[in-house]
Design an enzyme around this catalytic site. Structure first.
Site, PDB file in Angstrom:
ATOM      1  CG  PHE A   1      -1.743   0.228   1.136  1.00  0.00           C
ATOM      2  CD1 PHE A   1      -3.150  -0.596   0.767  1.00  0.00           C
ATOM      3  CD2 PHE A   1      -2.092   1.565   1.474  1.00  0.00           C
ATOM      4  CE1 PHE A   1      -4.584   0.534   0.866  1.00  0.00           C
ATOM      5  CE2 PHE A   1      -3.346   2.578   0.964  1.00  0.00           C
ATOM      6  CZ  PHE A   1      -4.669   1.965   0.525  1.00  0.00           C
TER       7      PHE A   1
ATOM      8  CB  VAL B   1      -0.515   4.034   7.644  1.00  0.00           C
ATOM      9  CG1 VAL B   1      -2.074   3.683   8.278  1.00  0.00           C
ATOM     10  CG2 VAL B   1      -0.163   2.721   8.497  1.00  0.00           C
ATOM     11  CB  ILE B   2      -0.806   8.390   3.461  1.00  0.00           C
ATOM     12  CG1 ILE B   2      -0.204   7.997   3.506  1.00  0.00           C
ATOM     13  CG2 ILE B   2      -1.387   9.534   2.977  1.00  0.00           C
ATOM     14  CD1 ILE B   2       0.714   8.209   2.083  1.00  0.00           C
TER      15      ILE B   2
ATOM     16  CE1 TYR C   1      -5.967  -6.928   9.858  1.00  0.00           C
ATOM     17  CE2 TYR C   1      -6.232  -5.055  11.011  1.00  0.00           C
ATOM     18  CZ  TYR C   1      -6.743  -6.330  11.408  1.00  0.00           C
ATOM     19  OH  TYR C   1      -7.031  -6.564  11.511  1.00  0.00           O
ATOM     20  CD  GLU C   2      -3.242  -6.730   5.484  1.00  0.00           C
ATOM     21  OE1 GLU C   2      -2.211  -5.321   5.006  1.00  0.00           O
ATOM     22  OE2 GLU C   2      -4.215  -6.952   5.958  1.00  0.00           O
TER      23      GLU C   2
ATOM     24  CB  THR D   1     -13.019   6.233   5.978  1.00  0.00           C
ATOM     25  OG1 THR D   1     -11.843   5.656   6.475  1.00  0.00           O
ATOM     26  CG2 THR D   1     -13.991   6.933   5.550  1.00  0.00           C
TER      27      THR D   1
ATOM     28  CG  HIS E   1      -9.849   1.889   7.376  1.00  0.00           C
ATOM     29  ND1 HIS E   1      -9.018   1.409   5.896  1.00  0.00           N
ATOM     30  CD2 HIS E   1     -10.102   0.829   7.616  1.00  0.00           C
ATOM     31  CE1 HIS E   1      -9.212  -0.057   6.155  1.00  0.00           C
ATOM     32  NE2 HIS E   1      -9.618  -0.058   6.927  1.00  0.00           N
TER      33      HIS E   1
ATOM     34  NE  ARG F   1       7.301  13.098   8.768  1.00  0.00           N
ATOM     35  CZ  ARG F   1       6.870  14.563   8.737  1.00  0.00           C
ATOM     36  NH1 ARG F   1       6.933  14.725   6.996  1.00  0.00           N
ATOM     37  NH2 ARG F   1       6.728  15.455   9.764  1.00  0.00           N
TER      38      ARG F   1
ATOM     39  CG  ASN G   1       7.027   1.791  14.009  1.00  0.00           C
ATOM     40  OD1 ASN G   1       6.639   1.312  12.846  1.00  0.00           O
ATOM     41  ND2 ASN G   1       6.249   1.736  14.590  1.00  0.00           N
TER      42      ASN G   1
HETATM   43  N1  LIG Z   1      -5.148   2.610   3.974  1.00  0.00           N
HETATM   44  C1  LIG Z   1      -4.119   2.201   4.064  1.00  0.00           C
HETATM   45  C2  LIG Z   1      -4.113   1.009   4.020  1.00  0.00           C
HETATM   46  N2  LIG Z   1      -5.333  -0.410   4.288  1.00  0.00           N
HETATM   47  C3  LIG Z   1      -4.807  -1.511   4.361  1.00  0.00           C
HETATM   48  C4  LIG Z   1      -4.663  -2.539   5.221  1.00  0.00           C
HETATM   49  O1  LIG Z   1      -3.282  -2.295   5.672  1.00  0.00           O
HETATM   50  C5  LIG Z   1      -5.235  -3.546   4.932  1.00  0.00           C
HETATM   51  O2  LIG Z   1      -4.146  -4.124   3.584  1.00  0.00           O
HETATM   52  C6  LIG Z   1      -6.232  -3.838   4.699  1.00  0.00           C
HETATM   53  O3  LIG Z   1      -7.453  -3.154   5.594  1.00  0.00           O
HETATM   54  C7  LIG Z   1      -7.015  -5.666   4.529  1.00  0.00           C
HETATM   55  O4  LIG Z   1      -6.883  -6.299   5.516  1.00  0.00           O
HETATM   56  N3  LIG Z   1      -2.490  -0.183   4.228  1.00  0.00           N
HETATM   57  C8  LIG Z   1      -1.412   0.491   4.192  1.00  0.00           C
HETATM   58  O5  LIG Z   1      -0.188  -0.140   4.900  1.00  0.00           O
HETATM   59  N4  LIG Z   1      -1.581   2.059   4.031  1.00  0.00           N
HETATM   60  C9  LIG Z   1      -2.792   2.829   4.093  1.00  0.00           C
HETATM   61  O6  LIG Z   1      -2.727   3.871   4.069  1.00  0.00           O
HETATM   62  C1  LIG Z   2      -5.038   4.195   6.455  1.00  0.00           C
HETATM   63  C2  LIG Z   2      -6.513   4.558   4.984  1.00  0.00           C
HETATM   64  O1  LIG Z   2      -7.050   3.001   5.798  1.00  0.00           O
HETATM   65  C3  LIG Z   2      -6.782   4.764   4.512  1.00  0.00           C
HETATM   66  O2  LIG Z   2      -6.523   5.119   3.809  1.00  0.00           O
HETATM   67  C4  LIG Z   2      -8.404   4.807   3.593  1.00  0.00           C
HETATM   68  O3  LIG Z   2      -8.722   5.528   2.950  1.00  0.00           O
HETATM   69  P1  LIG Z   2     -10.716   6.554   3.713  1.00  0.00           P
HETATM   70  O4  LIG Z   2     -10.411   6.132   5.368  1.00  0.00           O
HETATM   71  O5  LIG Z   2     -10.588   7.283   2.833  1.00  0.00           O
HETATM   72  O6  LIG Z   2     -11.313   5.091   3.710  1.00  0.00           O
END
Ligand SMILES: Nc1c(NC[C@H](O)[C@H](O)[C@H](O)CO)[nH]c(=O)[nH]c1=O
Ligand SMILES: CC(=O)[C@@H](O)COP(=O)(O)O
Length: 154
Positions: A22, A82-83, A58-59, A87, A89, A128, A114
């Site tokens: 991702f 992770v950006i 997440y994995e 939402t 999420h 970064r 990390n």
């Molecule tokens: N939004 C981002 C994600 N989302 C995907 C999750 O990490 C995961 O793969 C999904 O929820 C399926 O289980 N991952 C990132 O690494 N960075 C993001 O910004």
């Molecule tokens: C960190 C995330 O899961 C995010 O990039 C997903 O984007 P959204 O919150 O607009 O679904």
């Protein structure tokens, strides 16, 4: 005073890098930074570096746990990005990733560095991953190198 401190040269030590796909446009730079730091500053050979790609942050903890449990690596480096989106999420992905990495490190007593960016904007992530705010992948690798040597002294 007894001070336990270590350098970052770690020839012969084995490292795994878990990298998420991702946001690969910045994560690939984090991976490059980590690999180059291991080789250049740590004197680690390419044969002692294992790269494991996972879908997203997440994995990561699951892959890191399997690597730590194997006992085959002196340290593990996690690099990802992770950006924040539109939402909540972001909070769950970033939170579960970071707490999962920390849990593995303490359970298996293996350094888990990390290098997972958690940013509000793409620009912050770009800054970064090798531009004006350094490379967090390289920084994580330097931390892993030092911790391998510190733990060897404890
Ligand atoms: N939004 C981002 C994600 N989302 C995907 C999750 O990490 C995961 O793969 C999904 O929820 C399926 O289980 N991952 C990132 O690494 N960075 C993001 O910004
Ligand atoms: C960190 C995330 O899961 C995010 O990039 C997903 O984007 P959204 O919150 O607009 O679904």
């Amino acid at each position: 005073m007894n001070l336990i401190e270590a350098g970052i040269a770690a020839p012969g030590k084995k490292f795994a890098i878990v990298v998420s796909r991702f946001n690969h446009f910045v994560v690939d730079s984090l991976l490059d930074g980590a690999v180059n730091a291991l080789k250049h500053y740590g004197q680690v050979s390419a044969d002692d570096i294992t790269v494991v790609r996972v879908p997203g942050a997440y994995e990561m903890p699951l892959a890191v746990r399997k690597l730590a449990k194997s006992g085959d690596f002196d340290a593990i480096i996690a690099v990802g990005a992770v950006i924040r989106g539109g939402t909540p999420h972001f909070d769950f992905v970033a939170g579960e990733c970071n707490s999962g990495l920390s849990r593995v490190m303490h359970e298996f007593e293996v350094p888990v560095a990390n290098g997972v960016l958690t940013t509000d904007t793409i620009e912050q992530a770009i800054e970064r991953s090798g531009t004006k705010a350094g490379n967090k992948g390289a920084e994580a690798a330097l931390s892993a190198l030092e911790m391998v040597n510190v733990l060897e002294q404890l």
